[in-house]
Design an enzyme around this catalytic site. Structure first.
Site, PDB file in Angstrom:
ATOM      1  N   ARG A   8      -8.284   0.593   1.500  1.00  0.00           N
ATOM      2  CA  ARG A   8      -8.656   1.346   0.301  1.00  0.00           C
ATOM      3  C   ARG A   8      -9.295   0.389  -0.697  1.00  0.00           C
ATOM      4  O   ARG A   8      -8.817  -0.733  -0.891  1.00  0.00           O
ATOM      5  CB  ARG A   8      -7.440   2.025  -0.346  1.00  0.00           C
ATOM      6  CG  ARG A   8      -6.921   3.252   0.413  1.00  0.00           C
ATOM      7  CD  ARG A   8      -7.892   4.420   0.295  1.00  0.00           C
ATOM      8  NE  ARG A   8      -7.382   5.649   0.870  1.00  0.00           N
ATOM      9  CZ  ARG A   8      -7.620   6.079   2.108  1.00  0.00           C
ATOM     10  NH1 ARG A   8      -8.337   5.321   2.931  1.00  0.00           N
ATOM     11  NH2 ARG A   8      -7.134   7.234   2.525  1.00  0.00           N
TER      12      ARG A   8
ATOM     13  N   GLU B  65     -16.675   5.567  -4.465  1.00  0.00           N
ATOM     14  CA  GLU B  65     -17.450   5.786  -3.244  1.00  0.00           C
ATOM     15  C   GLU B  65     -18.350   7.008  -3.375  1.00  0.00           C
ATOM     16  O   GLU B  65     -17.872   8.081  -3.742  1.00  0.00           O
ATOM     17  CB  GLU B  65     -16.505   5.948  -2.051  1.00  0.00           C
ATOM     18  CG  GLU B  65     -15.713   4.670  -1.766  1.00  0.00           C
ATOM     19  CD  GLU B  65     -14.869   4.778  -0.504  1.00  0.00           C
ATOM     20  OE1 GLU B  65     -14.718   5.896   0.036  1.00  0.00           O
ATOM     21  OE2 GLU B  65     -14.361   3.746  -0.052  1.00  0.00           O
TER      22      GLU B  65
ATOM     23  N   HIS C  93     -17.637   3.115   4.463  1.00  0.00           N
ATOM     24  CA  HIS C  93     -16.357   3.763   4.783  1.00  0.00           C
ATOM     25  C   HIS C  93     -16.448   4.411   6.161  1.00  0.00           C
ATOM     26  O   HIS C  93     -16.143   5.589   6.352  1.00  0.00           O
ATOM     27  CB  HIS C  93     -15.994   4.803   3.722  1.00  0.00           C
ATOM     28  CG  HIS C  93     -14.524   5.106   3.700  1.00  0.00           C
ATOM     29  ND1 HIS C  93     -13.838   5.408   2.553  1.00  0.00           N
ATOM     30  CD2 HIS C  93     -13.592   5.146   4.699  1.00  0.00           C
ATOM     31  CE1 HIS C  93     -12.560   5.636   2.830  1.00  0.00           C
ATOM     32  NE2 HIS C  93     -12.396   5.476   4.133  1.00  0.00           N
TER      33      HIS C  93
END
Length: 330
Positions: free
Chosen positions: A239, A268, A287
């Site tokens: 994270r 993000e 990601h």
């Protein structure tokens, strides 16, 4: 009798159709909201019994507008997007996906680590700009030999244990810190550290594998980065909020760290002006550590299977909040 209703929140780049089919075959009416917007979610899921959650924030304010929801099935191993304390207080089930992408994330972390050590992005840039070996060999940081280095793992859950197994033949030493890990699951050959600072000081590369909680927010701060060995590396596939981004940039600018590989970010996608996007010694991925042809299907089917199991038996397959259990959420 009306059918139970299940709603997908945001699915990002995942195709929800396989999960939709599983739910429809089990007798559900299914809707795909396709958004994190709480107003749209409240309208779409106003009569929903089940919510399949991507990155959308599910807090008390949203739950107030979803009075029929009884189960929140996340499409990830992490479940920090759900207020689990509030879900537990309301008697809701919360499920996650503990092993859908374990291998994928572990391999991505190892690939990122090796790319940093061998300086593959820099080598690629030299050739593309018309240079050759003399230009690459003359850079500040040279590639490093993995067999002479210590690979440090922060957290020792499923992903980190898988990573340790595949990294052990490559690195000289593998060490880990996790005060919550079961000692019975600690394999021979992985050094166990009781102190995070001690692990940072002994490792040439740190890879992060802990969930985001109030206690792990900015776990990797300036003080911890200073304890890392000069010329060390950081990999984060967990994270983004685990790392103090300003402190990381400062450690790279000073030359104390040689590089970092980030698959996750505090925001993000990161804004265009974010220094993390532009630093020459940060290797980026969007990601995507979890992503493979196999996991892509699992991320939408396994939450659906959790909901179907709950509907048929009263209990989902992989709960992280069990409203029938006494005490705090697991």
């Amino acid at each position: 009798m009306s059918r139970p209703v299940a709603v997908f929140t945001d699915t990002e780049d995942l195709d929800p159709r396989p999960g939709v089919r599983l739910l429809v075959d089990a007798g559900f009416e299914v809707r795909v909201a396709g958004t994190r917007d709480p107003d749209v979610l409240a309208a779409t899921a106003r009569d929903a019994d089940a919510l399949i959650v991507g990155y959308a924030r599910v807090d008390a304010a949203l739950l107030d507008r979803l009075p029929r929801v009884r189960i929140l099935a996340t499409m990830s191993a992490g479940y920090d997007m759900v207020d689990v304390a509030e879900a537990h207080r309301r008697g809701l089930w919360v499920t996650n996906l503990p092993d859908v992408a374990t291998e994928d994330v572990a391999v991505h972390a190892l690939a990122s680590a090796l790319s940093l050590l061998r300086r593959l992005p820099q080598a690629d840039a030299v050739v593309r700009s018309g240079g050759w070996n003399e230009h690459f060999a003359g850079q500040q940081f040279l590639p490093r030999r993995a067999s002479e280095l210590t690979f440090g793992l922060v957290g020792f859950g499923r992903i980190a244990r898988t990573l340790a197994a595949i990294a052990a033949p490559v690195f000289g030493r593998v060490a880990a810190y996790d005060p919550h890990a079961d000692a019975a699951l600690w394999p021979a050959g992985v050094e166990r550290h009781a102190d995070l600072g001690a692990l940072a000081a002994s490792a040439d590369l740190l890879s992060l594998h802990v969930p985001l909680t109030p206690g792990t927010h900015r776990l990797v701060d300036g003080a911890l980065l200073e304890r890392m060995r000069p010329g060390g590396f950081l990999v984060n596939v967990a994270r983004g909020e685990l790392v103090d981004a300003e402190a990381l940039v400062a450690a790279l600018d000073s030359g104390h760290l040689a590089g970092a590989a980030l698959d996750v970010f505090p925001v993000e996608p990161p804004p265009a002006e974010d220094p993390l996007r532009h630093h020459p010694r940060i290797q980026l991925s969007p990601h995507s550590a979890f992503l493979s042809d196999t996991s892509r299907r699992g991320y939408v089917c396994r939450p659906a299977e959790n909901i179907v199991a709950w509907h048929r038996t009263g209990r989902p397959l992989t709960p992280v909040v069990d409203p029938t259990a006494a005490g705090a959420p697991v």
